[in-house]
Design a protein around this motif. Sequence first.
Motif, short mmCIF file in Angstrom:
data_model
loop_
_atom_site.label_atom_id
_atom_site.label_comp_id
_atom_site.label_asym_id
_atom_site.label_seq_id
_atom_site.Cartn_x
_atom_site.Cartn_y
_atom_site.Cartn_z
N HIS A 59 0.73 -1.15 0.10
CA HIS A 59 0.02 0.19 -0.02
C HIS A 59 0.95 1.24 0.00
CE1 HIS A 59 -3.73 -2.09 1.86
NE2 HIS A 59 -3.43 -2.79 1.00
N ALA A 60 2.00 1.26 0.88
CA ALA A 60 2.74 2.35 1.16
C ALA A 60 3.36 2.46 -0.25
CB ALA A 60 3.67 2.25 2.15
N ASP A 61 3.79 1.98 -0.80
CA ASP A 61 4.56 2.04 -2.22
C ASP A 61 3.66 2.70 -3.01
OD1 ASP A 61 6.84 0.30 -1.09
OD2 ASP A 61 6.14 -1.55 -2.17
N TRP B 22 1.38 5.10 -2.20
CA TRP B 22 1.12 6.49 -1.82
C TRP B 22 1.90 7.23 -2.28
CZ3 TRP B 22 1.38 4.61 3.98
CH2 TRP B 22 0.41 3.88 4.32
N PRO B 23 0.98 8.34 -2.87
CA PRO B 23 1.80 9.50 -3.71
C PRO B 23 2.35 10.29 -2.53
CG PRO B 23 -0.57 10.07 -3.40
CD PRO B 23 -0.43 8.58 -2.87
N GLU B 24 3.60 10.91 -3.02
CA GLU B 24 4.56 11.79 -2.03
C GLU B 24 4.30 13.18 -2.49
OE1 GLU B 24 8.48 10.74 -1.54
OE2 GLU B 24 8.51 8.85 -2.14
N HIS C 199 10.66 9.49 4.80
CA HIS C 199 10.17 10.88 4.32
C HIS C 199 8.78 11.03 5.09
CE1 HIS C 199 7.57 8.67 1.58
NE2 HIS C 199 6.79 9.61 1.57
N ARG D 216 5.61 11.82 6.42
CA ARG D 216 4.21 11.66 6.16
C ARG D 216 3.38 11.43 7.58
NH1 ARG D 216 1.19 9.55 2.21
NH2 ARG D 216 2.60 9.19 0.54
N LEU E 88 5.56 -0.16 10.12
CA LEU E 88 5.57 0.34 9.05
C LEU E 88 6.18 1.90 9.18
CD1 LEU E 88 4.93 0.48 5.87
CD2 LEU E 88 2.70 1.77 6.44
N ARG F 52 9.58 3.26 7.77
CA ARG F 52 9.56 3.83 6.61
C ARG F 52 9.40 5.47 6.66
NH1 ARG F 52 7.21 0.47 1.54
NH2 ARG F 52 7.40 2.59 0.63
N PHE F 53 8.78 5.89 7.67
CA PHE F 53 8.34 7.22 7.63
C PHE F 53 8.79 8.05 8.96
CE2 PHE F 53 5.01 4.62 5.11
CZ PHE F 53 5.06 5.29 4.02
N ALA G 80 3.31 14.89 3.10
CA ALA G 80 2.41 14.14 2.57
C ALA G 80 1.60 13.38 3.76
CB ALA G 80 3.20 12.80 1.97
N THR H 113 -2.46 16.08 -4.32
CA THR H 113 -1.93 14.68 -5.24
C THR H 113 -1.07 14.12 -4.05
OG1 THR H 113 0.14 16.01 -6.01
CG2 THR H 113 -1.90 15.72 -7.43
N ASN H 114 -1.11 14.85 -2.84
CA ASN H 114 -0.27 13.88 -1.90
C ASN H 114 -0.99 13.47 -0.61
OD1 ASN H 114 -0.40 16.42 -0.79
ND2 ASN H 114 1.67 16.65 -0.13
N ALA I 217 -2.98 10.30 0.32
CA ALA I 217 -3.32 8.90 0.08
C ALA I 217 -4.38 8.58 1.25
CB ALA I 217 -2.23 7.80 0.22
N ASP J 182 -6.09 5.01 2.79
CA ASP J 182 -5.90 3.42 3.09
C ASP J 182 -6.68 2.83 4.25
OD1 ASP J 182 -3.74 1.19 2.70
OD2 ASP J 182 -3.49 1.45 4.78
#
Lengths: 60, 150
Positions: A54-56, A58-60, B5, B7, B32, B36-37, B121, B142-143, B145, B147
């Motif tokens: 999912h995270a892959d 997600w737009p940055e 990054h 988020r 996660l 990653r964030f 983001a 556009t940033n 998401a 989930d």
Amino acid sequence: MNAMEAAIPIQAKQQPADDAKLRDAQRARLRQLHEELVAEGADGAASLPQLQAHADAWPE
Amino acid sequence: MTRRHRRDFLLDSSGVSALAASRDLLVAYLELLEQRFDGALLIPVPVLTEIRSGHRGPDTLVDRLIKAIGAEDDIYAPLTVEAAMRAGVLRTEALSLSRHDISTTDAQIVAMAEERSHVCAVTIITGDPDDINLLVGLTRRTNIAVDVPG
């Protein structure tokens, strides 16, 4: 603020989540919660690959 | 390892419920986030109204999650006047495109995500993505998401 102004997309304001010390403190609390849950037997291994996928996307 | 990054994650009430219903899923999300964030996990203030009944015991996973997030203390996602006004506009636009009601809280969450998306983001964690996706599309950001846990 009038109705026309409200229709314009809003800009960011400084918020608690932007404070580096508060963010670091939260990360420490979340790590502690993670450790407690794992100690209680929780295991994220089954869900993590799907979340990574999912995270892959997600737009940055 | 993937670079980290910024988020931020906004949880709606169904997102909180989904994570609170599964220790394994909550652990996966926490991993996660850690791996990653550089991100904060945030419960928007209006969502606290939906998830707080006063009947829960002090040891439920919801309470532990809220305590760890600090949603009622030092780190939270406030509803600013600008976001409240913007939510009204987004909700009105969404209602014109939807065959059912759009919740005020959903519109507020998306307006708050829009506000935060100018800083970093954003991912909105929700168990009910249809209306959230509609509202996010109206922001044209556009940033952001969306989930669905699980």
